[in-house]
Design a protein around this motif. Structure first.
Motif, PDB file in Angstrom:
ATOM      1  N   LEU A 201      52.636  40.370  44.719  1.00 20.71           N
ATOM      2  CA  LEU A 201      52.925  38.827  44.166  1.00 20.71           C
ATOM      3  C   LEU A 201      54.425  38.387  44.824  1.00 20.71           C
ATOM      4  O   LEU A 201      54.443  37.268  45.147  1.00 20.71           O
ATOM      5  N   TYR A 202      55.233  39.476  44.758  1.00 22.71           N
ATOM      6  CA  TYR A 202      56.521  39.105  45.227  1.00 22.71           C
ATOM      7  C   TYR A 202      56.407  38.773  46.822  1.00 22.71           C
ATOM      8  O   TYR A 202      57.133  37.589  47.353  1.00 22.71           O
ATOM      9  N   GLU A 203      55.525  39.663  47.522  1.00 22.70           N
ATOM     10  CA  GLU A 203      55.375  39.263  49.129  1.00 22.70           C
ATOM     11  C   GLU A 203      54.876  37.858  49.429  1.00 22.70           C
ATOM     12  O   GLU A 203      55.001  37.385  50.080  1.00 22.70           O
ATOM     13  N   ARG A 204      54.039  37.415  48.126  1.00 21.48           N
ATOM     14  CA  ARG A 204      53.191  36.182  48.419  1.00 21.48           C
ATOM     15  C   ARG A 204      53.844  35.154  47.753  1.00 21.48           C
ATOM     16  O   ARG A 204      52.927  34.048  47.370  1.00 21.48           O
ATOM     17  N   LYS A 205      55.014  35.154  47.301  1.00 22.94           N
ATOM     18  CA  LYS A 205      55.420  34.188  46.103  1.00 22.94           C
ATOM     19  C   LYS A 205      55.465  32.931  46.431  1.00 22.94           C
ATOM     20  O   LYS A 205      55.247  31.885  45.733  1.00 22.94           O
ATOM     21  N   GLN A 206      55.566  32.531  47.848  1.00 22.03           N
ATOM     22  CA  GLN A 206      55.491  31.269  48.264  1.00 22.03           C
ATOM     23  C   GLN A 206      54.153  30.762  48.928  1.00 22.03           C
ATOM     24  O   GLN A 206      53.908  29.659  49.384  1.00 22.03           O
ATOM     25  N   GLN A 207      53.070  31.328  48.686  1.00 21.53           N
ATOM     26  CA  GLN A 207      51.808  31.236  49.175  1.00 21.53           C
ATOM     27  C   GLN A 207      51.075  30.575  48.177  1.00 21.53           C
ATOM     28  O   GLN A 207      51.108  30.905  47.141  1.00 21.53           O
ATOM     29  N   THR A 208      50.073  29.632  48.458  1.00 29.56           N
ATOM     30  CA  THR A 208      49.255  28.801  47.348  1.00 29.56           C
ATOM     31  C   THR A 208      48.430  30.110  46.975  1.00 29.56           C
ATOM     32  O   THR A 208      47.811  30.750  47.421  1.00 29.56           O
ATOM     33  N   ALA A 209      48.186  29.821  45.510  1.00 29.35           N
ATOM     34  CA  ALA A 209      47.272  30.911  44.754  1.00 29.35           C
ATOM     35  C   ALA A 209      45.965  31.020  45.530  1.00 29.35           C
ATOM     36  O   ALA A 209      45.409  31.847  45.275  1.00 29.35           O
ATOM     37  N   GLY A 210      45.291  29.703  45.805  1.00 24.37           N
ATOM     38  CA  GLY A 210      43.984  29.511  46.214  1.00 24.37           C
ATOM     39  C   GLY A 210      43.755  30.303  47.460  1.00 24.37           C
ATOM     40  O   GLY A 210      42.660  30.747  47.739  1.00 24.37           O
ATOM     41  N   THR A 211      44.618  30.899  48.233  1.00 21.34           N
ATOM     42  CA  THR A 211      44.541  31.615  49.618  1.00 21.34           C
ATOM     43  C   THR A 211      44.823  33.106  49.301  1.00 21.34           C
ATOM     44  O   THR A 211      44.575  33.808  50.224  1.00 21.34           O
ATOM     45  N   LEU A 212      44.838  33.508  48.008  1.00 17.61           N
ATOM     46  CA  LEU A 212      45.042  34.928  47.847  1.00 17.61           C
ATOM     47  C   LEU A 212      43.593  35.352  47.784  1.00 17.61           C
ATOM     48  O   LEU A 212      42.679  34.934  47.436  1.00 17.61           O
ATOM     49  N   SER A 213      43.351  36.801  48.056  1.00 18.35           N
ATOM     50  CA  SER A 213      42.272  37.668  47.777  1.00 18.35           C
ATOM     51  C   SER A 213      41.994  37.658  46.328  1.00 18.35           C
ATOM     52  O   SER A 213      42.945  37.404  45.307  1.00 18.35           O
ATOM     53  N   GLY A 214      40.836  38.057  45.925  1.00 13.61           N
ATOM     54  CA  GLY A 214      40.218  38.075  44.501  1.00 13.61           C
ATOM     55  C   GLY A 214      41.155  39.257  43.513  1.00 13.61           C
ATOM     56  O   GLY A 214      41.581  38.658  42.560  1.00 13.61           O
ATOM     57  N   GLY A 215      41.417  40.160  44.277  1.00 13.35           N
ATOM     58  CA  GLY A 215      42.597  41.099  43.716  1.00 13.35           C
ATOM     59  C   GLY A 215      43.823  40.671  43.267  1.00 13.35           C
ATOM     60  O   GLY A 215      44.480  40.636  42.450  1.00 13.35           O
ATOM     61  N   GLU A 216      44.419  40.036  44.354  1.00 15.68           N
ATOM     62  CA  GLU A 216      45.519  39.396  44.132  1.00 15.68           C
ATOM     63  C   GLU A 216      45.642  38.205  43.098  1.00 15.68           C
ATOM     64  O   GLU A 216      46.618  38.229  42.308  1.00 15.68           O
TER      65      GLU A 216
ATOM     66  N   GLY B 188      34.114  41.061  39.841  1.00 15.11           N
ATOM     67  CA  GLY B 188      34.015  40.690  41.107  1.00 15.11           C
ATOM     68  C   GLY B 188      35.062  41.584  41.979  1.00 15.11           C
ATOM     69  O   GLY B 188      35.290  41.109  43.047  1.00 15.11           O
ATOM     70  N   LEU B 189      35.796  42.360  41.641  1.00  8.87           N
ATOM     71  CA  LEU B 189      36.701  43.442  42.435  1.00  8.87           C
ATOM     72  C   LEU B 189      35.937  44.532  43.209  1.00  8.87           C
ATOM     73  O   LEU B 189      35.137  45.174  42.505  1.00  8.87           O
ATOM     74  N   ALA B 190      36.292  45.003  44.539  1.00  9.87           N
ATOM     75  CA  ALA B 190      35.933  45.938  44.988  1.00  9.87           C
ATOM     76  C   ALA B 190      36.338  47.172  44.073  1.00  9.87           C
ATOM     77  O   ALA B 190      37.301  47.354  43.434  1.00  9.87           O
ATOM     78  N   PRO B 191      35.677  48.462  44.202  1.00 11.86           N
ATOM     79  CA  PRO B 191      35.740  49.648  43.178  1.00 11.86           C
ATOM     80  C   PRO B 191      37.172  50.106  43.407  1.00 11.86           C
ATOM     81  O   PRO B 191      37.902  50.390  42.434  1.00 11.86           O
ATOM     82  N   LEU B 192      37.772  50.082  44.563  1.00 13.54           N
ATOM     83  CA  LEU B 192      39.287  50.498  44.652  1.00 13.54           C
ATOM     84  C   LEU B 192      40.172  49.775  44.189  1.00 13.54           C
ATOM     85  O   LEU B 192      40.883  50.201  43.330  1.00 13.54           O
ATOM     86  N   LEU B 193      39.910  48.526  44.052  1.00  9.56           N
ATOM     87  CA  LEU B 193      40.824  47.455  43.410  1.00  9.56           C
ATOM     88  C   LEU B 193      40.654  47.567  41.994  1.00  9.56           C
ATOM     89  O   LEU B 193      41.633  47.355  41.087  1.00  9.56           O
ATOM     90  N   VAL B 194      39.440  48.105  41.477  1.00 12.64           N
ATOM     91  CA  VAL B 194      39.107  47.997  39.952  1.00 12.64           C
ATOM     92  C   VAL B 194      40.300  49.209  39.678  1.00 12.64           C
ATOM     93  O   VAL B 194      40.739  49.020  38.435  1.00 12.64           O
ATOM     94  N   GLU B 195      40.277  50.239  40.235  1.00 12.48           N
ATOM     95  CA  GLU B 195      40.916  51.620  39.743  1.00 12.48           C
ATOM     96  C   GLU B 195      42.629  50.964  39.799  1.00 12.48           C
ATOM     97  O   GLU B 195      43.127  51.536  38.598  1.00 12.48           O
ATOM     98  N   THR B 196      42.932  50.251  40.682  1.00  9.93           N
ATOM     99  CA  THR B 196      44.337  49.722  40.884  1.00  9.93           C
ATOM    100  C   THR B 196      44.543  48.646  39.397  1.00  9.93           C
ATOM    101  O   THR B 196      45.613  49.069  38.913  1.00  9.93           O
ATOM    102  N   ILE B 197      43.788  47.992  39.240  1.00  9.61           N
ATOM    103  CA  ILE B 197      44.073  47.137  38.008  1.00  9.61           C
ATOM    104  C   ILE B 197      44.087  47.907  36.786  1.00  9.61           C
ATOM    105  O   ILE B 197      44.854  47.525  35.946  1.00  9.61           O
ATOM    106  N   PHE B 198      43.030  48.773  36.422  1.00 15.51           N
ATOM    107  CA  PHE B 198      43.124  49.672  35.354  1.00 15.51           C
ATOM    108  C   PHE B 198      44.498  50.504  35.139  1.00 15.51           C
ATOM    109  O   PHE B 198      44.939  50.556  34.073  1.00 15.51           O
ATOM    110  N   GLN B 199      44.921  50.926  36.117  1.00 22.23           N
ATOM    111  CA  GLN B 199      46.049  51.752  36.205  1.00 22.23           C
ATOM    112  C   GLN B 199      47.193  50.743  35.597  1.00 22.23           C
ATOM    113  O   GLN B 199      48.203  51.341  34.998  1.00 22.23           O
ATOM    114  N   LEU B 200      47.236  49.537  36.214  1.00 18.94           N
ATOM    115  CA  LEU B 200      48.201  48.726  36.086  1.00 18.94           C
ATOM    116  C   LEU B 200      47.946  48.128  34.490  1.00 18.94           C
ATOM    117  O   LEU B 200      49.023  47.931  33.786  1.00 18.94           O
ATOM    118  N   ILE B 201      46.922  48.063  34.114  1.00 21.84           N
ATOM    119  CA  ILE B 201      46.858  47.837  32.566  1.00 21.84           C
ATOM    120  C   ILE B 201      47.383  48.720  31.698  1.00 21.84           C
ATOM    121  O   ILE B 201      48.146  48.666  30.720  1.00 21.84           O
TER     122      ILE B 201
END
Length: 234
Positions: free
Chosen positions: A124-139, A164-177
């Motif tokens: 999110l820091y890398e993309r902070k000036q990017q519009t949210a609609g152009t982010l990937s589903g995980g982002e 709707g997230l790919a399995p690898l991203l699912v693991e990332t999200i749960f780790q962050l939770i």
């Protein structure tokens, strides 16, 4: 910390919640699992002030919040990351995060929150000036959770964070939770991926057609034959 007592809620004449009673203790992760239409999202909406129960009581830290507005509930310390992410697509990542902090005006504390969000979600820091609609589903999912955290909630409501997230991203999200919880935020989690939800939760409630049919420690339900058959595909 949070308690629902005999909460009933309706959409028109259709009863979505049929006397729900549950509790969440400080610093827990509690998950709600059940099939589509079981009433999981309705529970979150009722807690967040987006839907008024017809009967019953909701209390947060000893205060009744049943009929409070959504903005009042955010100020009290409850924040929702909704199903489907619902980021503001034409606004930048930074502007989306600022929207999450609409109840706060202490600049030093806000700066701390931005630092926390960017430490949790470096993308999110890398993309902070990017519009949210152009982010990937995980982002976008990271942004939705980050935006919810910007109000500095004591209780974070998460509705289908892995949808709707790919399995690898699912693991990332749960780790962050897990990390967010370890930092001291209590979490109420709705998740279709019942196995992942049970693996990170402390306790779990199982819903069927607006009623709680099972409630126990998550590790116990993970071993339950009935839960395995109905929700874990075993």
């Amino acid at each position: 910390m949070l308690a629902l007592s005999n909460v009933q809620a309706f959409y028109g004449n259709i009863q979505a919640l049929k006397g729900i009673s549950l509790e969440i203790k400080e610093k827990e992760i509690v998950s709600l699992i059940g099939s589509n239409g079981a009433g999981k999202t309705t529970i979150l909406k009722a807690i967040a002030g987006l839907m008024k129960p017809r009967t019953g009581e909701i209390t947060f830290q000893g205060k009744e919040i049943t009929n409070k507005s959504a903005s009042e509930i955010v100020k009290l310390g409850i924040s929702l990351s909704p199903e489907g992410r619902q980021v503001f697509p034409r606004m930048t990542v930074l502007e989306n995060l600022e929207m999450g902090a609409f109840t706060r005006n202490d600049k030093a504390e806000l700066d701390e929150s931005f630092e926390r969000i960017y430490a949790l979600f470096p993308r999110l820091y890398e993309r902070k000036q990017q519009t949210a609609g152009t982010l990937s589903g995980g982002e976008q999912q990271m942004l939705a959770i980050g935006r919810a955290l910007m109000s500095k909630p004591r209780l974070l409501l998460l509705d289908e964070p892995s949808l709707g997230l790919a399995p690898l991203l699912v693991e990332t999200i749960f780790q962050l939770i897990k990390e967010i919880n370890e930092q001291g935020t209590t979490i109420l989690l709705i998740e279709q991926n019942a196995r992942m939800a049970l693996m990170i939760a402390h306790r779990c409630y199982v819903l069927e057609t607006g009623k709680i049919v099972l409630a126990d420690e998550a590790k116990t339900l993970l071993e339950s034959d009935a839960v395995k058959k109905a929700y874990l595909g075993e």
